[in-house]
Scaffold this motif. Structure first.
Motif, PDB file in Angstrom:
ATOM      1  N   TYR A 260       0.582  -1.148   0.006  1.00 29.99           N
ATOM      2  CA  TYR A 260       0.019   0.150  -0.017  1.00 29.99           C
ATOM      3  C   TYR A 260       1.004   1.172  -0.037  1.00 29.99           C
ATOM      4  O   TYR A 260       2.044   1.343   0.512  1.00 29.99           O
ATOM      5  N   THR A 261       0.309   2.203  -0.527  1.00 30.40           N
ATOM      6  CA  THR A 261       1.062   3.439  -0.667  1.00 30.40           C
ATOM      7  C   THR A 261       0.014   4.804   0.143  1.00 30.40           C
ATOM      8  O   THR A 261      -1.157   4.722  -0.153  1.00 30.40           O
ATOM      9  N   VAL A 262       0.703   5.326   0.884  1.00 32.84           N
ATOM     10  CA  VAL A 262      -0.016   6.421   1.737  1.00 32.84           C
ATOM     11  C   VAL A 262       0.224   7.793   0.927  1.00 32.84           C
ATOM     12  O   VAL A 262       1.474   8.348   0.764  1.00 32.84           O
ATOM     13  N   VAL A 263      -0.760   8.542   0.355  1.00 34.60           N
ATOM     14  CA  VAL A 263      -0.787   9.753  -0.124  1.00 34.60           C
ATOM     15  C   VAL A 263      -1.709  10.636   0.666  1.00 34.60           C
ATOM     16  O   VAL A 263      -2.788  10.559   0.415  1.00 34.60           O
ATOM     17  N   PRO A 264      -1.319  11.436   1.486  1.00 30.97           N
ATOM     18  CA  PRO A 264      -2.149  12.266   2.263  1.00 30.97           C
ATOM     19  C   PRO A 264      -2.676  13.489   1.588  1.00 30.97           C
ATOM     20  O   PRO A 264      -2.113  13.941   0.520  1.00 30.97           O
ATOM     21  N   ARG A 265      -4.109  13.710   1.938  1.00 32.03           N
ATOM     22  CA  ARG A 265      -4.784  14.715   1.064  1.00 32.03           C
ATOM     23  C   ARG A 265      -4.086  16.117   1.316  1.00 32.03           C
ATOM     24  O   ARG A 265      -4.309  17.013   0.405  1.00 32.03           O
ATOM     25  N   ALA A 266      -3.309  16.235   2.424  1.00 32.08           N
ATOM     26  CA  ALA A 266      -2.724  17.637   2.603  1.00 32.08           C
ATOM     27  C   ALA A 266      -1.561  17.943   1.661  1.00 32.08           C
ATOM     28  O   ALA A 266      -0.901  18.846   1.649  1.00 32.08           O
ATOM     29  N   LEU A 267      -1.083  16.865   0.991  1.00 32.92           N
ATOM     30  CA  LEU A 267       0.088  16.887   0.202  1.00 32.92           C
ATOM     31  C   LEU A 267      -0.348  17.646  -1.078  1.00 32.92           C
ATOM     32  O   LEU A 267      -1.073  16.879  -2.187  1.00 32.92           O
ATOM     33  N   GLU A 273       1.062  28.662 -10.162  1.00 29.87           N
ATOM     34  CA  GLU A 273       0.310  29.499  -9.221  1.00 29.87           C
ATOM     35  C   GLU A 273      -1.073  28.591  -9.212  1.00 29.87           C
ATOM     36  O   GLU A 273      -2.059  29.398  -8.422  1.00 29.87           O
ATOM     37  N   GLU A 274      -1.064  27.451  -9.410  1.00 33.01           N
ATOM     38  CA  GLU A 274      -2.302  26.753  -9.211  1.00 33.01           C
ATOM     39  C   GLU A 274      -2.234  25.600  -8.413  1.00 33.01           C
ATOM     40  O   GLU A 274      -0.881  25.089  -8.261  1.00 33.01           O
ATOM     41  N   GLU A 275      -2.939  25.171  -7.320  1.00 29.14           N
ATOM     42  CA  GLU A 275      -2.645  24.090  -6.530  1.00 29.14           C
ATOM     43  C   GLU A 275      -3.319  22.933  -6.905  1.00 29.14           C
ATOM     44  O   GLU A 275      -4.074  22.708  -7.464  1.00 29.14           O
ATOM     45  N   PHE A 276      -2.378  21.970  -6.901  1.00 27.93           N
ATOM     46  CA  PHE A 276      -2.717  20.229  -7.224  1.00 27.93           C
ATOM     47  C   PHE A 276      -2.670  19.296  -6.036  1.00 27.93           C
ATOM     48  O   PHE A 276      -1.698  19.448  -5.249  1.00 27.93           O
ATOM     49  N   SER A 277      -3.596  18.772  -5.978  1.00 23.42           N
ATOM     50  CA  SER A 277      -3.683  17.808  -5.073  1.00 23.42           C
ATOM     51  C   SER A 277      -3.027  16.426  -5.632  1.00 23.42           C
ATOM     52  O   SER A 277      -3.377  15.643  -6.443  1.00 23.42           O
ATOM     53  N   ILE A 278      -1.860  15.726  -4.937  1.00 25.64           N
ATOM     54  CA  ILE A 278      -1.146  14.723  -5.362  1.00 25.64           C
ATOM     55  C   ILE A 278      -2.029  13.562  -5.129  1.00 25.64           C
ATOM     56  O   ILE A 278      -2.122  12.728  -5.971  1.00 25.64           O
TER      57      ILE A 278
END
Ligand SMILES: *Cc1c(COP(=O)(O)O)cnc(C)c1O
Length: 407
Positions: A260-267, A273-278
């Motif tokens: 499993y891979t943990v990808v936090p939403r806070a990342l 200048e645009e925000e992207f959620s990993i």
């Protein structure tokens, strides 16, 4: 006309294991009756825990029944497994089940993760380490060809040496690194990163907008009290770090395949200048390129978190660590300098008299009938070391010590 991905031709020949095999075959030819003791193995040697096998059988039978049958599952994994992992592994760390992606291997996930990022990202990789981080970036075209010194231009090598206690230190350069791979506990050195090292890297990532890719394939082997088992035990990690974990080594799943891979939403990353959620990007990638782990295997993984399953996994891990301790003490008594083996099944042993790794490999094979992995095969900074594996049976380790004492 079809054209090749020319970056593949930048890959160096992976000659490590074929070369080991070649030298063993040559030795066998001359010494057909010799018993060769293989301490090179990077694969588990004990069978799967009974609770996993029971769950695997039950779930497989369910599939043959029209009521229990299941077709495609969610590509990110069944919620029963995501929830179980969140509860047992991340309870106080605030990781949500939806931040856990079930996959068929840490190797594939960590090799694939880089594709979310632009080709011009600068990468930093420990040396020595697991070769997949570098090779996957070479394939993607994120490096220039290999130099005469045997290093890829355009990559930062974070050396893990005796003099820095095998802790990859922050780069002194002005140029920032965007993607930083860390393997903790590291394969091959067997040394885990200290809380201080991890804190420093989290601070670095925050300052530079970088992302840490943490390979925790051996996190279950961490037993030292001051060493974090998960990066999320450290404040601020959720904004900068992805964690890769697997049931392969601790629960014997190398042939079953579940990780499993943990990808936090806070990342998040800011690009133009645009925000992207990993998290959103990885979710999209997973859904497009992966169709989920087999249902019975996810049930088998879930069973590892029952009272019984936990005991069995703990038993497996302790038995490997006990062997590592036994072999490490034995080597030290003979006069070798040995690292690792405390939070890892691997021992990182210094060659005698600064012999190069491959010469020492030959010496061990020819004089003692022992196979180890030359440290230089994991990176230039591994020169002068060999890796011994405590996945070998206790009997093999005992025989190996007896052989070494004779020398
Ligand atoms: C063995 C190993 C892996 C591979 O894990 P799988 O889940 O079996 O693909 C990943 N990282 C390291 C450091 C390993 O040693």
């Amino acid at each position: 006309m079809a054209k090749l991905n020319h970056h593949f031709s930048k890959l160096s020949q992976n000659y490590l294991f074929p070369e080991i095999e070649r030298r063993i075959a040559k030795y066998r030819e001359k010494n057909p009756s010799a018993e060769i003791l293989d301490l090179g193995i990077g694969d588990i040697s004990e069978p799967l825990p009974p609770s996993a096998i029971r769950a695997l059988c039950t779930a497989s039978c369910e599939m043959g029944d029209s009521k229990g049958f299941r077709g495609y599952g969610p590509s990110e994994g069944y919620s029963f497994l995501r929830e179980t992992i969140a509860t047992h592994e991340y309870e106080r760390l605030g990781i949500d089940p939806s931040e856990i992606f079930i996959s068929d291997g840490a190797q594939s996930d960590i090799a694939n993760f880089q594709e979310l990022f632009d080709i011009n990202n600068k990468i930093a990789i420990p040396d020595p380490t697991y070769p997949v981080y570098l090779a996957s970036n070479v394939m993607a075209g994120r490096t220039r060809p290999m130099t005469k010194q045997g290093r890829y231009a355009g990559v930062a090598y974070l050396e893990c040496l005796e003099k820095n206690n095998f802790q990859p230190s922050l780069p002194p350069y002005a140029q920032p690194f965007d993607l930083i791979y860390l393997c903790c506990p590291n394969n091959p050195t067997g040394v885990a990163l200290t809380r201080k090292t991890l804190e420093d890297w989290i601070g670095y990532a925050k300052n530079h907008g970088s992302i840490l890719l943490i390979d925790g394939a051996y996190s279950d082997f961490v037993t030292s009290p001051n060493i974090p088992r998960s990066i999320y035990e450290i404040e601020g990690a959720k904004e900068v770090a992805v964690e890769f974990r697997t049931f392969s080594k601790s629960a014997g799943f190398t042939g079953l395949r579940c990780s499993y891979t943990v990808v936090p939403r806070a990342l998040k990353i800011i690009d133009h200048e645009e925000e992207f959620s990993i998290h959103a990007l990885w979710n999209r990638r997973h859904q497009t390129k992966f169709n989920g782990v087999a249902y019975p295997i996810q049930r088998a993984a879930e069973a590892l978190f029952t009272e019984e399953g936990k005991k069995e996994v703990k038993g497996l891990v302790s038995s490997y660590l006990e062997r590592a301790r036994f072999f490490s003490e034995g080597l030290k008594n003979i006069g070798y300098t040995v690292y690792g083996g405390v939070d890892s099944p691997y021992l990182w042993c210094k060659t005698l008299c600064e012999t190069p790794s491959w010469d020492f490999f030959d010496h061990l094979l020819e004089q003692h009938q022992i196979v180890a992995i030359p440290g230089s095969g994991f990176g230039k900074a591994g020169e002068g070391f060999v890796r011994f594996s405590a996945f070998a049976t206790r009997e093999t380790l005992q025989k190996a010590l007896a052989q070494l004492k004779k020398g």
